[in-house]
Each structure stands twice: as C-alpha cells, then as structure tokens.
Scaffold this active site. Structure first.
Site, short mmCIF file in Angstrom:
data_model
loop_
_atom_site.label_atom_id
_atom_site.label_comp_id
_atom_site.label_asym_id
_atom_site.label_seq_id
_atom_site.Cartn_x
_atom_site.Cartn_y
_atom_site.Cartn_z
N ALA A 173 0.84 -1.21 0.00
CA ALA A 173 0.00 0.00 0.00
C ALA A 173 0.87 1.26 0.00
O ALA A 173 1.98 1.21 0.54
CB ALA A 173 -0.91 0.01 1.23
N PRO A 174 0.39 2.34 -0.61
CA PRO A 174 -0.93 2.54 -1.21
C PRO A 174 -1.05 2.09 -2.67
O PRO A 174 -2.08 2.32 -3.28
CB PRO A 174 -1.12 4.05 -1.10
CG PRO A 174 0.27 4.60 -1.21
CD PRO A 174 1.17 3.61 -0.53
N GLY A 175 -0.01 1.48 -3.21
CA GLY A 175 -0.17 0.88 -4.52
C GLY A 175 0.61 1.53 -5.65
O GLY A 175 0.48 1.11 -6.80
N GLY A 176 1.41 2.54 -5.35
CA GLY A 176 2.19 3.18 -6.40
C GLY A 176 3.11 2.19 -7.10
O GLY A 176 3.20 2.17 -8.33
N LYS A 177 3.76 1.37 -6.30
CA LYS A 177 4.71 0.42 -6.91
C LYS A 177 3.97 -0.77 -7.52
O LYS A 177 4.37 -1.28 -8.55
CB LYS A 177 5.74 -0.02 -5.86
CG LYS A 177 6.58 1.16 -5.37
CD LYS A 177 7.60 0.77 -4.36
CE LYS A 177 8.21 2.01 -3.72
NZ LYS A 177 7.29 2.72 -2.81
N ASP A 184 9.69 -2.89 -0.41
CA ASP A 184 9.86 -1.50 0.03
C ASP A 184 9.38 -1.51 1.48
O ASP A 184 8.20 -1.33 1.75
CB ASP A 184 9.05 -0.56 -0.85
CG ASP A 184 9.25 0.89 -0.47
OD1 ASP A 184 10.38 1.25 -0.11
OD2 ASP A 184 8.28 1.66 -0.50
N CYS A 230 12.50 4.24 2.75
CA CYS A 230 12.56 5.70 2.67
C CYS A 230 13.24 6.24 3.92
O CYS A 230 12.91 7.31 4.42
CB CYS A 230 11.17 6.31 2.47
SG CYS A 230 10.00 5.87 3.76
#
Lengths: 176, 332
Positions: free
Chosen positions: B138-142, B204, B257
């Site tokens: 989540a949130p789903g960008g990758k 990630d 990050c």
C-alpha cells in the site's frame, strides 16, 4: 444460480451477450465478507492459485482483490464496479454523453441535468443504467435514467436526467 | 577537532545541540549525521530538508500513452520535465492546483509518486508474464507500476497488512486499470505459506521514514533511536522471508525511505552473511550515490557500494535506499 441472475441483470440492462463479452476468456469468482459478495473476473489459470487455497494459506492471508472487479452483490441486486465500466463501454449502446461542465460536476458526485446532456439513444427507458462519458468518450461513471430518453428534450435545463450511481471521483473522495 | 579532521565525540555532541535547536531536530539525529557525514555535509542536508521536494508523476501507460497524457496536462497548464532515467517519470509543476484533482488523475492516466519510488520498480525491472511479489504494497504506487511494466500480463501478488491501507491499495489498483494483481491482507513475513515461486520480489519495507523529512517536518522529532532499531529488526525479518521465498535465479529489490544505515546497509549486510546464495548486483540506471560500506566506522560487505542512495542534499528528492540482489540459480 447467482451467476445466472447476474448475467441476466447485466445483459438485461446493457444488451444480450454483454456479460460474455466482459468475461472474454476469463472466469468469474466471488469473494464474500460479512456484508457483501464481490465478483472478480480472473484468468482461468489463476483459479488453482487463488480459489482453491488450502487452510494453511487462509490462516495467514486474506484474499482481498484479484484480476478485474466486476461488481458487488448487495440486497439481491448487482452493482457494477468502476473498474469494469471502461470495458463495458465498447460492448453497449447505453451511453449518455455529457458536456465538460456536466462531466466535471459528475465527478464530484452530482447527477446529470438536462443542460449537461450532449446526446444519448432515444430508446433508453426510465430506470435504465447508462454509462456516462465525456465529450472525449472517456467513461466517467454510471447513472440511472430518471425518465425516458425521448422525453429529455421537453425538460427545462435544470431538471434531472440521470441519477449518479458511481463516478471516478470516488477514487479520490474515498481516500479523503 | 581531532588531528585527522574528524570531530571528537564531545565536539559532535556540542555542535549537535546547537544545530538541533536551530533546525528543530532531536539531538541524537544530528549527532548521527555529524558522525556519518561531517559538519559540511550535515549542514547541506539540514538546509536541503527545509526546501520543498518537486512534485513528480508517473504516466500510466496502461491507460494512456506518455505523449497523450503529457499533451493533455500541458494543455491544462502543467509544466513537465522528464526524469532522466525514467521513461514514464516526470517532474510536474501544477502551479498550485492539486495534482490529484484533475480528471486525468481520476481516469488513472498518471500516478503522483516520488522519483525514488518510481526508480525502485525500474530497478527491479519486472518482465511480462512473470510472477512478481510486492511486499508491504500500500498505497499501490509500486504495485501499479509493476503491472504497467508487465503490461498487465503475468501476476503481481501484492501484500499489505494494514486494513485501511489495503483499501487505498485496492482503490489505486482499480483506478490505474491494473488487471494482473492479486491483493492479500496479511503479514509478509509469512509469505512462504503462499507457496509461490516468484521471479522477482519488491520489498519497500515499512521503515522509520527518516528520508521523508523534506516532505514531513514532524519526522524531525517523532522517532527515537529505539524506533529505528525496532524498524531495523522488522526489516531484517521481512528481507529474510523475501530471500527464502524467492525462486533460485530470482531478483529482489530491497528499499526504504530511511537514510539510517541501520535500516539499510546494516540489514543487507546481515542478510548477505546469512544467505550466501544471495549477492548484490548493479542497478543499470544512472542515479543517486553509492551505498555506504563503512558507515559510522563499521566495515560492511564491500558490494554494498552497488546499492544506491537518494539524498535530499545531493539529489533534491526525499531520502531513499535501493539495493538490488540476485539469488543464485540452481545450476550455479
């Protein structure tokens, strides 16, 4: 039995054979939680992988989505998902084209007023589901006609033509 | 100053106290920056974190071509500048408009996403028809980027533990026209139970977020060293599970990050020691700085220089760590 009734509903609203067209080579599968049953369409080769999961897997993981969401069954009626609407667009003539201003208002959850209507088939009837598309022919949601299409020309500009059932602004509103 | 130009412990403590007050950080953080980088680089970092990060978007080719979306956004007054190493990544100046409010966003034509996040998926380089795992998705960008690079073929198995965040993941998957995703809610440390044989895994990892200070100044004071250690332990467990699940010959990208070596190089170094079948491989993209091999004077696996770091003061982005690894194939 459930699939038969869903097929009947979709074909009844959008045209014979539309459900088959939506499936393509895929198969429908259902996921249920306490309140709803959600139907997905997935490639045949996924069935083994996701549907026939053993207890060991479901003890650790909850399946939440797979492939394309077709829609949800609620109170014995089937509601098509936003994700599947663009696929439906090429399979049906139940399409209401709206002006850019109307399209913008629709994505904020508003319904369609006479002043926003650019065009739709005259044979559509009150209560019928229609895809809402903008002037670039992009599908922005689904609505229910508030009156027979042939009566629209007699309406005042501020009168309701189609009630918003779901629009792509939901993707943004949902996330707050 | 001690004779080799480095600061003594006391000098670090005294200077950190002053800088922590001036820039609004917890003192222990500045002490660590001074130890890691020295004063000049620490000051550049602190200053860079006061500057806004440029908004960036990824064009979603599952919905429209890069050219079509660029033309539409230009027409609406959005200025675009391509990120050199990302075919679909652009810096975007919306001139005060919310990037999420445009029709093209609702239609899924683009995803508002940080440059490092896009780079992570590009580094993994998923191929059509593969099975790819996205842990902590989540949130789903990758997840949506993976599906895009695989052109909706094969399968992307996305795992997320947090119930609310799963909802945003589902929403973005649907908005972006992803058809090859399977989303599970659950603890990614248990992925072996899914009995998959993934060609690639993206981890990630949930982290302390120390790289996000330019985006969220509350991070200057919200986490202690104990939080960093807690995250490092969880990252180690997640990475270990990922390595075990990965198919022989498979590729894994680990990213966070965070800028803390304890959550990045230390974690990978530990895993390399535990899994001799794993090796770090170069990332064929020209970005960032090399990973650290001697942070805080701790000597680590030399191949960690092949990992890459985004740093606010060197790259104008949020801080990020990306490491690509390969698992030995059975024939090796």
């Amino acid at each position: 039995m459930e699939w038969e009734s869903i097929t009947e509903q979709i074909d009844g609203e959008f045209g014979t054979g539309v459900t088959k067209g939506l499936l393509g080579g895929r198969v429908p599968v259902a996921l249920a939680d306490a309140e709803t049953r959600t139907l997905y369409i997935i490639p045949v080769e996924w069935v083994e992988k996701v549907v026939n999961q053993d207890e060991a897997i479901s003890a650790f993981f909850e399946l939440r989505l797979m492939g394309i969401e077709l829609g949800q069954m609620a109170k014995s009626r089937f509601f098509l998902s936003l994700q599947v609407l663009p696929f439906l667009q090429s399979l049906t003539e139940n399409i209401l084209v709206v002006s850019s201003r109307g399209a913008e208002a629709f994505t904020y959850g508003k319904s369609i007023l006479k002043e926003s209507v650019v065009g739709m088939p005259r044979w559509l009837k009150r209560g019928q589901r229609v895809l809402i598309v903008n002037e670039d022919r992009e599908c922005i949601g689904i609505a229910a006609l508030a009156l027979d299409a042939e009566r629209v020309n007699r309406l005042a500009p501020d009168k309701l033509v189609a009630k918003n059932l779901a629009d792509i602004g939901w993707y943004i509103r949902r996330l707050g | 100053m001690v004779s080799d130009g480095h600061m003594s412990r006391r000098q670090i403590r005294d200077r950190a106290k002053v800088l922590a007050q001036e820039y609004g950080y917890l003192q222990y953080m500045i002490e660590r920056y001074l130890s890691l980088w020295g004063e000049e680089e620490t000051l550049r970092f602190l200053e860079a974190c006061e500057e806004p990060v440029r908004t960036s978007i990824r064009m979603n080719t599952l919905k429209a071509s890069v050219e079509q979306t660029a033309a539409r956004l230009n027409e609406k007054g959005v200025d675009l500048q391509q990120v050199e190493w990302l075919e679909c990544g652009f810096y975007a100046d919306f001139h005060g408009f919310s990037p999420g409010a445009l029709l093209e966003h609702m239609l899924g034509h683009y995803y508002v996403q940080g440059v490092p996040s896009m780079t992570v998926v590009q580094a993994l380089d998923p191929q059509p028809h593969e099975t790819v795992l996205d842990l902590a998705a989540a949130p789903g960008g990758k997840t949506t980027h993976l599906a895009q690079m695989m052109n909706n073929t094969g399968s992307v198995i996305a795992i997320e533990q947090d119930r609310l965040r799963v909802a945003s993941l589902q929403s973005n998957v649907m908005r972006c026209g992803v058809e090859n995703a399977i989303v599970y809610r659950g603890d990614a440390r248990k992925i072996e139970h899914l009995e998959l044989d993934p060609d690639r895994i993206l981890l990630d990892a949930p982290c302390s977020g120390e790289g996000l200070i330019p985006l969220d100044s509350s991070r200057k004071t919200s986490k202690t060293m104990a939080d960093v250690r807690f995250c490092a332990t969880r990252e180690d467990e997640l990475l270990d599970a990922a390595v075990r699940a990965l198919k022989p010959g498979g590729v894994l990208v680990y990213s966070t990050c965070s800028i803390a070596p304890e959550e990045n190089e230390y974690v990978v170094d530990e895993i390399l020691g535990r899994h001799p079948e794993l090796r770090i491989v170069p990332i064929d993209l020209d970005f960032g700085d090399p990973g650290y091999t001697n942070p805080f004077g701790v000597s680590l696996n030399d191949s960690l220089r092949l990992a890459r770091r985004f740093l606010p003061h060197n790259h104008g982005t949020e801080g990020f760590f990306i490491c690509k690894m390969e698992k030995e194939s059975e024939s090796d």
